[in-house]
Write a protein that holds these residues in place. Sequence first.
Motif, PDB file in Angstrom:
ATOM      1  N   CYS A  54      42.105  31.935  39.946  1.00  0.00           N
ATOM      2  CA  CYS A  54      41.236  32.956  39.346  1.00  0.00           C
ATOM      3  C   CYS A  54      40.662  33.830  40.450  1.00  0.00           C
ATOM      4  O   CYS A  54      39.878  33.361  41.285  1.00  0.00           O
ATOM      5  CB  CYS A  54      40.117  32.290  38.553  1.00  0.00           C
ATOM      6  SG  CYS A  54      38.950  33.461  37.816  1.00  0.00           S
ATOM      7  N   ARG A  55      41.055  35.100  40.431  1.00  0.00           N
ATOM      8  CA  ARG A  55      40.523  36.045  41.408  1.00  0.00           C
ATOM      9  C   ARG A  55      40.150  37.326  40.681  1.00  0.00           C
ATOM     10  O   ARG A  55      41.012  38.003  40.129  1.00  0.00           O
ATOM     11  CB  ARG A  55      41.560  36.332  42.506  1.00  0.00           C
ATOM     12  CG  ARG A  55      40.966  37.012  43.731  1.00  0.00           C
ATOM     13  CD  ARG A  55      41.961  37.106  44.856  1.00  0.00           C
ATOM     14  NE  ARG A  55      41.308  37.589  46.085  1.00  0.00           N
ATOM     15  CZ  ARG A  55      41.954  37.973  47.169  1.00  0.00           C
ATOM     16  NH1 ARG A  55      43.278  37.929  47.206  1.00  0.00           N
ATOM     17  NH2 ARG A  55      41.291  38.404  48.228  1.00  0.00           N
ATOM     18  N   GLU A  56      38.871  37.619  40.677  1.00  0.00           N
ATOM     19  CA  GLU A  56      38.332  38.786  39.967  1.00  0.00           C
ATOM     20  C   GLU A  56      38.711  38.748  38.487  1.00  0.00           C
ATOM     21  O   GLU A  56      38.954  39.791  37.877  1.00  0.00           O
ATOM     22  CB  GLU A  56      38.848  40.088  40.598  1.00  0.00           C
ATOM     23  CG  GLU A  56      38.518  40.258  42.067  1.00  0.00           C
ATOM     24  CD  GLU A  56      37.033  40.412  42.335  1.00  0.00           C
ATOM     25  OE1 GLU A  56      36.326  40.873  41.427  1.00  0.00           O
ATOM     26  OE2 GLU A  56      36.598  40.058  43.447  1.00  0.00           O
ATOM     27  N   GLY A  57      38.753  37.537  37.911  1.00  0.00           N
ATOM     28  CA  GLY A  57      39.169  37.450  36.517  1.00  0.00           C
ATOM     29  C   GLY A  57      38.553  36.284  35.772  1.00  0.00           C
ATOM     30  O   GLY A  57      39.162  35.762  34.827  1.00  0.00           O
ATOM     31  N   LEU A  58      37.338  35.868  36.147  1.00  0.00           N
ATOM     32  CA  LEU A  58      36.744  34.695  35.523  1.00  0.00           C
ATOM     33  C   LEU A  58      36.507  34.907  34.029  1.00  0.00           C
ATOM     34  O   LEU A  58      36.775  34.007  33.220  1.00  0.00           O
ATOM     35  CB  LEU A  58      35.433  34.317  36.215  1.00  0.00           C
ATOM     36  CG  LEU A  58      34.746  33.051  35.676  1.00  0.00           C
ATOM     37  CD1 LEU A  58      35.662  31.846  35.773  1.00  0.00           C
ATOM     38  CD2 LEU A  58      33.437  32.791  36.420  1.00  0.00           C
ATOM     39  N   SER A  59      36.031  36.075  33.645  1.00  0.00           N
ATOM     40  CA  SER A  59      35.778  36.324  32.219  1.00  0.00           C
ATOM     41  C   SER A  59      37.068  36.225  31.418  1.00  0.00           C
ATOM     42  O   SER A  59      37.089  35.664  30.305  1.00  0.00           O
ATOM     43  CB  SER A  59      35.144  37.696  32.027  1.00  0.00           C
ATOM     44  OG  SER A  59      33.861  37.755  32.610  1.00  0.00           O
TER      45      SER A  59
END
Length: 257
Positions: free
Chosen positions: A134-139
Motif C-alpha cells: 500500500c503506497r498512497e492508497g490506504l483508503s
Amino acid sequence: MLIDTHTHLYLSDFDADGYGQDAVRRALDAGVGHMIFPNVDLDTVEPMKRLHAAFPQSTSMAMGLHPTEVRESWREDLARVKAEFDSSDTRYVAVGEVGIDLYWDKTFEQQQMQVLEQQMQWAADASLPVIIHCREGLSQVLEVLQAFPEAQGVMHSFGGTPLDVERVRRIVDFYFGINGIVTFKNCSVRDSLPSIGLSRLLLETDAPYLAPVPHRGRRNESAYLVHTAGHIAHSMSLPPETVAAETTANATKLFGL
C-alpha cells in the motif's frame, strides 16, 4: 531465529550472488532462519521458484500480481498469475504481494482495486493470508478490504501513523510488517510501534530495497534483518530475544510455516 517475511532475493539485483543463493546463505549465517519470497510480476515467477527450490526448508513463496504491474493487459496477466497460483506442484503460503500503489501513477486506480479484490477472493477461497502493498492508497485498500472482514494478512512495509493502524484495525485484524525504514533518522513509524504491539508485529527487509542503518543507501539483503530487529527492540524497550521470539511466532502462525 528471525524470519524475514518479505524479501526478493530472487531478483536480478542478486544475480552476481549465485542468483540469490549466496544472499540466502548469508542470511542463514546471520540467524535469519526462514525467508518468504512474494512474487512481483510474470517475469519473476521462475527466478523465485528456482531460488526456493535451492532452499526448500528455509524459504517459502507467495503468489500475486503487484499493483504497479497492473496495465492495459491486466486481465490476461492476472489469469496467468491465477494459473500459476492454482498449479498443483507448488505450495504458496500467501497471496502477495498485492494491493494499491498510486505513488507514481494513478491511471489504473480502478483496475488496481479490481485486481486486489479478485486476489483477495483467491486468498479467501484458499484460506490463505494476503501480503498487502500500500503506497498512497490506504483508503482504496480499506475500501476493498471491507468486503473481506475475516481476512488474515499483513500490511507490508508499513510506514503509517497510529491513526492509520486504527483505520486498518477497524476493518481487519492484520499484522504490520516493519522493515529498515524504522532505523532511519526522523522516521515517524517508530511512533506507531506501541499502537501495533508486539503481538501484531512482523519483521521484513523488502530486499533489495530499504536497507537499514548502518547499510542505508546500499543494496539490502535478508542478513540485514538483525539491524531492524535490534532497533525495534531498543525502541520498544524489549530484549532482542523477546522481539525475535514473538515476531517469529507471529510469522509462523500467519503463514502456517
